[in-house]
Design a protein around this motif. Sequence first.
Motif, PDB file in Angstrom:
ATOM      1  N   LEU A 154      30.672 -18.337  11.556  1.00 55.81           N
ATOM      2  CA  LEU A 154      30.724 -17.341  12.619  1.00 55.81           C
ATOM      3  C   LEU A 154      30.624 -18.057  13.960  1.00 55.81           C
ATOM      4  O   LEU A 154      29.774 -18.934  14.142  1.00 55.81           O
ATOM      5  N   ASP A 155      31.477 -17.670  14.904  1.00 61.34           N
ATOM      6  CA  ASP A 155      31.380 -18.241  16.247  1.00 61.34           C
ATOM      7  C   ASP A 155      30.294 -17.495  17.028  1.00 61.34           C
ATOM      8  O   ASP A 155      29.652 -16.581  16.492  1.00 61.34           O
ATOM      9  N   PRO A 156      30.034 -17.842  18.277  1.00 59.20           N
ATOM     10  CA  PRO A 156      28.939 -17.207  19.028  1.00 59.20           C
ATOM     11  C   PRO A 156      29.077 -15.691  19.196  1.00 59.20           C
ATOM     12  O   PRO A 156      28.090 -15.022  19.499  1.00 59.20           O
ATOM     13  N   ASP A 157      30.263 -15.142  18.987  1.00 63.21           N
ATOM     14  CA  ASP A 157      30.471 -13.698  19.115  1.00 63.21           C
ATOM     15  C   ASP A 157      30.658 -13.018  17.772  1.00 63.21           C
ATOM     16  O   ASP A 157      31.089 -11.872  17.697  1.00 63.21           O
ATOM     17  N   SER A 158      30.348 -13.724  16.699  1.00 66.55           N
ATOM     18  CA  SER A 158      30.466 -13.240  15.324  1.00 66.55           C
ATOM     19  C   SER A 158      31.905 -13.017  14.879  1.00 66.55           C
ATOM     20  O   SER A 158      32.167 -12.204  13.994  1.00 66.55           O
ATOM     21  N   ASN A 159      32.843 -13.736  15.482  1.00 60.03           N
ATOM     22  CA  ASN A 159      34.189 -13.785  14.923  1.00 60.03           C
ATOM     23  C   ASN A 159      34.099 -14.657  13.677  1.00 60.03           C
ATOM     24  O   ASN A 159      33.550 -15.762  13.721  1.00 60.03           O
ATOM     25  N   LEU A 160      34.626 -14.157  12.565  1.00 59.55           N
ATOM     26  CA  LEU A 160      34.571 -14.881  11.302  1.00 59.55           C
ATOM     27  C   LEU A 160      35.762 -15.820  11.187  1.00 59.55           C
ATOM     28  O   LEU A 160      36.912 -15.381  11.276  1.00 59.55           O
ATOM     29  N   LEU A 161      35.484 -17.100  11.005  1.00 60.83           N
ATOM     30  CA  LEU A 161      36.524 -18.103  10.792  1.00 60.83           C
ATOM     31  C   LEU A 161      36.432 -18.547   9.342  1.00 60.83           C
ATOM     32  O   LEU A 161      35.411 -19.111   8.934  1.00 60.83           O
ATOM     33  N   THR A 162      37.462 -18.278   8.564  1.00 60.30           N
ATOM     34  CA  THR A 162      37.507 -18.708   7.175  1.00 60.30           C
ATOM     35  C   THR A 162      38.549 -19.806   7.055  1.00 60.30           C
ATOM     36  O   THR A 162      39.671 -19.647   7.508  1.00 60.30           O
ATOM     37  N   PHE A 163      38.149 -20.912   6.460  1.00 59.28           N
ATOM     38  CA  PHE A 163      39.038 -22.037   6.252  1.00 59.28           C
ATOM     39  C   PHE A 163      39.359 -22.110   4.765  1.00 59.28           C
ATOM     40  O   PHE A 163      38.459 -21.990   3.924  1.00 59.28           O
ATOM     41  N   GLY A 164      40.631 -22.301   4.440  1.00 57.67           N
ATOM     42  CA  GLY A 164      41.023 -22.331   3.033  1.00 57.67           C
ATOM     43  C   GLY A 164      42.092 -23.352   2.726  1.00 57.67           C
ATOM     44  O   GLY A 164      42.940 -23.659   3.574  1.00 57.67           O
ATOM     45  N   GLU A 165      42.028 -23.872   1.505  1.00 52.69           N
ATOM     46  CA  GLU A 165      43.038 -24.800   1.002  1.00 52.69           C
ATOM     47  C   GLU A 165      43.397 -24.376  -0.409  1.00 52.69           C
ATOM     48  O   GLU A 165      42.514 -24.095  -1.228  1.00 52.69           O
ATOM     49  N   SER A 166      44.684 -24.360  -0.700  1.00 57.28           N
ATOM     50  CA  SER A 166      45.155 -24.002  -2.031  1.00 57.28           C
ATOM     51  C   SER A 166      44.686 -25.041  -3.029  1.00 57.28           C
ATOM     52  O   SER A 166      44.768 -26.243  -2.787  1.00 57.28           O
ATOM     53  N   PHE A 167      44.164 -24.579  -4.147  1.00 57.56           N
ATOM     54  CA  PHE A 167      43.652 -25.470  -5.172  1.00 57.56           C
ATOM     55  C   PHE A 167      44.346 -25.106  -6.485  1.00 57.56           C
ATOM     56  O   PHE A 167      43.915 -24.211  -7.190  1.00 57.56           O
ATOM     57  N   GLN A 168      45.428 -25.790  -6.750  1.00 55.87           N
ATOM     58  CA  GLN A 168      46.156 -25.498  -7.993  1.00 55.87           C
ATOM     59  C   GLN A 168      46.890 -26.701  -8.485  1.00 55.87           C
ATOM     60  O   GLN A 168      47.032 -27.678  -7.874  1.00 55.87           O
TER      61      GLN A 168
END
Length: 119
Positions: free
Chosen positions: A105-119
Motif C-alpha cells: 500500500l502506498d501512503p494513500d492506501s492505493n494497492l500495488l500488486t506485483f505479479g509474474e506468470s509462473f508456469q
Amino acid sequence: MLVSIHPKLPMRNRNKTEDYYVNSLGFEKVGTVDYPEYLMLQKDDIEIHFFLFKALNPKENYGQVYIRTNTIDSLYQSLLNDNVAIHPNGKLELKPWGQREFALLDPDSNLLTFGESFQ
C-alpha cells in the motif's frame, strides 16, 4: 491500436507520494514541468500518474494497480532489504491462477500488486 496505459491514482500530498515512489520504489519523475496538483512517475516500462485529492480518506480508497514483472523474486527481496512495508495479506506467494504475487500500500492506501506468470 492501443500501446500503453497510465493509471491515475489519488494522492493527498504530492511530496509524500513522490518521496515514497522515488525513494522507496525506485521510480523517476516524468517531464520537465512541475504541476502542483499532478504527478507523473515512471519505472522501467510503466508509468503511473497521480492527481491531488486532499479530502481522500485512505480507509475508503479503492485505487489499485496490477503491475506485471519478470523479476518478482529480486524485486520482492530488494523491497524487503529497503524495509518497504509489504501488505500484511500480500506476502509473495503462488496464487491458484498461476501468478506469483505480492502487494503493498502506498501512503494513500492505493494497492500495488506485483505479479509474474509462473508456469
